[in-house]
Design a protein around this motif. Structure first.
Motif, PDB file in Angstrom:
ATOM      1  N   THR A 159       0.833  -1.204   0.000  1.00 23.94           N
ATOM      2  CA  THR A 159       0.000   0.000   0.000  1.00 23.94           C
ATOM      3  C   THR A 159       0.870   1.257   0.000  1.00 23.94           C
ATOM      4  O   THR A 159       0.617   2.208  -0.740  1.00 23.94           O
ATOM      5  CB  THR A 159      -0.926  -0.013   1.239  1.00 23.94           C
TER       6      THR A 159
ATOM      7  N   ASN B  16       1.514   6.622   5.373  1.00 25.97           N
ATOM      8  CA  ASN B  16       0.150   6.191   5.660  1.00 25.97           C
ATOM      9  C   ASN B  16      -0.048   6.192   7.183  1.00 25.97           C
ATOM     10  O   ASN B  16       0.321   5.229   7.861  1.00 25.97           O
ATOM     11  CB  ASN B  16      -0.080   4.789   5.073  1.00 25.97           C
TER      12      ASN B  16
ATOM     13  N   SER C 100      -4.333   8.201   5.040  1.00 22.64           N
ATOM     14  CA  SER C 100      -4.559   6.834   5.520  1.00 22.64           C
ATOM     15  C   SER C 100      -5.368   6.032   4.504  1.00 22.64           C
ATOM     16  O   SER C 100      -6.527   5.702   4.722  1.00 22.64           O
ATOM     17  CB  SER C 100      -5.262   6.860   6.874  1.00 22.64           C
ATOM     18  N   ALA C 101      -4.722   5.748   3.375  1.00 18.51           N
ATOM     19  CA  ALA C 101      -5.390   4.950   2.346  1.00 18.51           C
ATOM     20  C   ALA C 101      -5.619   3.548   2.875  1.00 18.51           C
ATOM     21  O   ALA C 101      -4.762   2.998   3.568  1.00 18.51           O
ATOM     22  CB  ALA C 101      -4.515   4.895   1.102  1.00 18.51           C
ATOM     23  N   PRO C 102      -6.765   2.953   2.565  1.00 16.57           N
ATOM     24  CA  PRO C 102      -6.979   1.569   3.003  1.00 16.57           C
ATOM     25  C   PRO C 102      -6.025   0.617   2.284  1.00 16.57           C
ATOM     26  O   PRO C 102      -5.595   0.876   1.159  1.00 16.57           O
ATOM     27  CB  PRO C 102      -8.433   1.285   2.631  1.00 16.57           C
ATOM     28  N   ARG C 103      -5.718  -0.470   2.957  1.00 14.61           N
ATOM     29  CA  ARG C 103      -4.755  -1.440   2.408  1.00 14.61           C
ATOM     30  C   ARG C 103      -5.224  -1.980   1.068  1.00 14.61           C
ATOM     31  O   ARG C 103      -6.374  -2.376   0.935  1.00 14.61           O
ATOM     32  CB  ARG C 103      -4.632  -2.647   3.328  1.00 14.61           C
ATOM     33  N   VAL C 104      -4.302  -2.062   0.121  1.00 11.10           N
ATOM     34  CA  VAL C 104      -4.684  -2.583  -1.200  1.00 11.10           C
ATOM     35  C   VAL C 104      -5.013  -4.075  -1.141  1.00 11.10           C
ATOM     36  O   VAL C 104      -5.786  -4.572  -1.947  1.00 11.10           O
ATOM     37  CB  VAL C 104      -3.580  -2.316  -2.260  1.00 11.10           C
TER      38      VAL C 104
END
Lengths: 164, 331, 424
Positions: free
Chosen positions: B51, B215, C10-14
């Motif tokens: 990610t 993140n 805080s992008a969600p997990r790919v």
């Protein structure tokens, strides 16, 4: 050895399979039905990675022999999303960042699901107790507890809306 | 009697392998439709590196996160990115991906400059558009990439990064073992039952200098997870070996923290930007755990006025230490 | 730096959606029709020479296809990230857990039965279970070059002189325990031949290293080995070493059939690396104002039967021994020692959690002697821009230790009401 004719409902579908009576429910799910979302972590009922819901109760499927599931209804991680749409708990786990390596995740979500079906509005301590049979080595549990809170709130809201 | 105590644990942690080359490579293929594929050897073992690498690539290319796919950890397809160890992947593989994406981006920018007759130094790519002096310049990235590909220019990029270190002098250890360091301070609050010797960790404040958080939610997750492993290290966990044999080879006899063992953790992200890091980032994976047991041990010493020098701080050891202190007072 | 759009969010997990729906394929989840099951016979003897392995009875069990021993390893029978000292299948036992034989069978049950009937004759050697007896002059060498694998030194200034004249000197001995990574997923994977290329899919933290050592052990050129990381259920350093990879590769290559193997929890704990137990003798000295003058430490780490990441662990421990403080006089020695215990390797922190326990205890002890608070003694010593580390490295930027100390202290004051003014 004579095979056992196991008939049970798995994720809403009735299945009938002939299995060795000594086989664990975990093996039936993974090796016979290819439902590999249920994981094995310890084989002795300590880690909860193999958690499934059996007739509404959370069980470690590594401790359940196949004949013990006969005539019962099993819900695995594959059975909680509907038509490809994720369940509120699955979505909450994503939103809260409750997933890291993901190996405990299916069991953890089922533990949370069993908890919410008993207690739709649990406090933090109740959530911690509800998932205390499921080990996670990555997250420290904080975001898992948060995810269960999020899902509970969403379900409560929906129920409230439906009641109106 | 229950006694409360507080303890500080601070730490530093060099990012990457010690005084050794530990490079990472990455490929970026910026495709016709403005999406991109990143290839990195970096193994995501749960820490979230895939990610993070996708975020770095998207940022660098000026596209959305949904426009990037990262192919990882396949020796038949991806370059060597070294181990997922030493808290190195965000800093080192993050830099490799950033550099690879920059190479791909440069080609798009050069072509856009040519098409629009503008100075390439002033062109930015963002939100799928070509920008000039903070305004859309009238071309989309897709149009520019199509032009490149039409002219036989494949918008590919390759990046490698190896942190700047030196070998250490074998006699004195002098040298530069790491290009950068992460830092942290954790403060633990504990309650010790002087009868049973049981330590309950009530709260942990964990402030971590990660350079910059690519993140933040991932960083918090690492910190919370590290604290949990640290609670286990301080209080619960020991592989018991007797005569070369492990006496507790199972999760029923080797206990790790459950949700009920965890204190409330307050993760705090401190950002002392690292100029050589991708967007200022360093790392957090291991630092999350490093000072936890130290903070807990200091908190137990504060609570009891007695210090223990052996980990883990089991109830048996604590009760024995209290008894020993009491009997030495009588003498 | 200009504002970022994606970085810092805080992008969600790919990989999240596949994980929450149970679709991620970990090593044990990969469906590979017709695959043989592999099981390893492990030594119950801690130290000795293998004289004979008799597999005749095992081969009679229906479903057993083949039993491999050290004699079947086609390449160099040794691997290791730093030192190539660990055999894939051994003819010399160094710990209770060494791999003696590998069974390939049509069913897991048959493979397990085979393990029961393989006869192994071992000429036992005296085992060495603690670092002191391993370091003794006449100790039996566990590996050819002796039992002290590495000695790391960090020396700066004149620690001895500083200790003689310092206002306060604190000297203590610390021990830390052996720890298991306890990732919830045990080691697992599959292997098969694909058009002349050996493909191994397994949980790992370092596929490119795996390729190097699989190729070495099997005598294959590197481009004929393809390692694909399966979804990996945690690592924490424990999946940096070779575990199932060489077994899977050997069987798939020799039999030309797909193979699979999964460690159960017992095998996972018994056969893979641990966090090093440390013994640390630590002396710190400060002046009247609480400024650190010297740190002297001797660190001994039990790496067990194999090096794994032991040298890196002890070296990192030496480099980080002072903690995040500026210390003008430093004298650190760290020894990595072989014993006949289960081997220790990389685990989250590489020796620094052990050293933090010792170094931070020392800071509080010094504070106590000087009647300073733990906060104050740290404030007076933390590394700052321009500081020189123990290895003489000048830190110019991104030195956030002071910021973390102040931020944590401020926050703790708010969330820990009992903390009051200062930590006593």
């Amino acid at each position: 050895m004579e095979k056992f004719q196991l008939k049970m409902k798995v994720n809403g579908r009735t299945v009938t399979v002939a299995v060795e009576p000594g086989l664990r429910l975990l093996d039936v799910l993974r090796d016979v039905l290819h439902l590999t979302g249920t994981k094995e972590g310890c084989g002795e009922g300590e880690c909860g990675a193999c958690s499934v819901i059996l007739d509404g109760e959370l069980v470690d499927s590594c401790l359940v022999l196949a004949p013990q599931a006969h005539g019962k209804e099993v819900v695995t991680i594959e059975g909680i999303s509907r038509e490809g749409e994720l369940d509120a708990l699955q979505r909450a786990f994503l939103t809260a960042g409750a997933v890291q390596c993901g190996y405990c995740t299916p069991g953890m979500i089922l533990a949370a699901k069993a908890l919410l079906s008993r207690n739709p509005n649990p406090g933090r301590q109740e959530i911690a107790r509800g998932i205390s049979g499921n080990l996670c080595r990555c997250t420290g549990y904080a975001k898992i507890v948060k995810a269960v809170e999020l899902a509970a709130a969403e379900l409560q809201q929906k129920e409230g809306a439906a009641g109106v | 009697m229950k006694k409360r105590g507080y303890g500080i644990g601070s730490m530093w942690y060099g990012i990457g392998s010690t005084a050794a080359t530990n490079p990472s490579g990455a490929f970026v293929d910026f495709l016709d439709d403005g999406t991109a594929i990143v290839m990195s050897g970096c193994a995501d073992i749960g820490q979230g590196s895939t990610t993070v690498l996708a975020q770095i690539a998207a940022e660098t290319l000026g596209v959305g996160l949904e426009d990037v796919v990262v192919i990882t950890a396949d020796t038949g397809m991806t370059p060597d990115s070294g181990p997922s160890s030493a808290s190195r992947q965000t800093y080192i593989s993050g830099n490799a991906v950033r550099l690879a994406a920059e190479k791909a981006r440069e080609q798009v920018i050069a072509k856009a400059a040519e098409m629009l007759d503008l100075d390439p130094g002033e062109i930015r790519l963002r939100d799928g558009q070509v920008w000039y002096e903070e305004e859309p310049a009238g071309k989309t990235m897709i149009e520019v990439i199509a032009q490149c590909r039409g002219e036989g220019i494949l918008t590919l990029g390759h990046g490698t990064f190896n942190p700047a270190t030196t070998k250490l002098d074998p006699a004195t250890g002098q040298g530069v073992p790491y290009a950068t360091y992460a830092f942290a301070t954790q403060i633990a609050e504990v309650e010790v039952d002087t009868e049973t010797g049981i330590v309950e960790v009530k709260k942990i404040v964990a402030a971590h200098d990660v350079g910059a958080a690519v993140n933040p939610q991932n960083v918090e997750g690492q910190i919370e997870g590290g604290c949990s492993m640290g609670v286990g290290y301080a209080l619960l966990e020991e592989v018991v070996v007797d005569g070369g044999e492990i006496k507790n080879p199972g999760l029923s006899s080797y206990l790790i923290p459950t949700a009920l063992d965890m204190p409330e953790v307050f993760p705090m992200i401190v950002e002392a930007q690292e100029p050589s890091g991708p967007y200022g980032a360093k790392g957090v994976g291991e630092p999350a755990l490093v000072p936890t047991a130290a903070a807990i041990a200091n908190a137990v010493a504060d609570a009891l006025g007695i210090r223990l020098y052996d980990l883990p701080l089991t109830p048996e050891r604590i009760v024995a230490a209290i008894k020993a202190a009491a009997s030495s007072q009588h003498e | 730096m200009s504002e970022t759009c994606v970085v810092g969010k805080s992008a969600p997990r790919v990989d999240g959606p596949a994980k929450v729906s149970g679709k991620s394929q970990y090593g044990a989840d990969i469906d590979i029709p017709g695959a043989l099951f592999l099981k390893v016979l492990r030594s119950k003897t801690p130290h000795g020479m293998v004289k004979r392995i008799d597999v005749a009875e095992a081969l009679k069990i229906p479903g057993v296809v083949r039993v491999f021993t050290h004699a079947d390893v086609p390449g160099e029978n040794s691997y290791g990230i730093i030192v190539k000292d660990q055999p894939a299948l051994t003819d010399q036992v160094r710990f209770r857990g060494d791999a003696l034989a590998l069974v390939a069978a049509e069913t897991e049950e048959a493979a397990k039965q085979a393990l029961e009937v393989i006869k192994v004759e071992i000429e036992e050697l005296p085992p060495l279970y603690d670092v002191w007896s391993a370091m003794a002059e006449k100790a039996q060498a566990i590996h050819a070059k002796g039992n002290i694998l590495t000695v790391s030194r960090v020396k700066k200034g004149d620690a001895a002189a500083a200790l003689r004249t310092a206002a306060v000197v604190v000297s203590r001995r610390y021990t830390t325990q052996r720890v298991e990574h306890s990732y919830i997923e045990t080691e697992a994977g599959v292997a098969y031949m694909d058009n002349g290329i050996l493909v191994i899919k397994a949980g790992t933290q370092n596929p490119h290293y795996d390729r190097r050592d699989v190729s070495r052990v099997l005598g294959l050129p590197m481009h004929k080995v393809r390692i694909i990381q399966a979804a990996t259920g945690g690592g924490f350093g424990g999946k940096l070493d070779i575990s199932v990879q060489c077994f899977l590769g050997l069987a798939a290559l020799k039999l030309g059939r797909p193979v699979r193997m999964v460690y159960d929890r017992r095998e996972s704990i018994a056969a893979t690396g641990k966090r090093h137990p440390f013994l640390v003798e630590y002396t710190s000295a400060a002046d009247r104002e609480g400024k650190l003058l010297a740190v002297k430490a001797k660190i001994i780490g039990d790496t067990g039967a194999y090096a794994s990441y032991g040298p890196a662990t002890l070296n990192r421990a030496a480099v980080h021994a002072t903690g995040p403080y500026e210390v003008p006089n430093v004298d650190i020695e760290a020894l990595c020692v072989y014993t006949n215990n289960p081997f220790s390797g990389a685990m989250r922190g590489f020796g620094t959690p052990q050293m933090a326990f010792a170094a931070e205890s020392q800071m509080d002890l010094l504070a106590q002697e000087l009647e300073l608070t733990p906060l104050e003694i740290r404030r007076r010593n933390v590394l700052r821009p321009g500081s020189l580390t123990a290895t003489g490295q000048r830190l110019d930027h991104s030195v956030g230790i002071s910021a973390t100390l102040e931020a944590a202290w401020e926050k703790a004051g708010r969330v820990m009401p009992g903390l009051g003014g200062e930590v006593k």
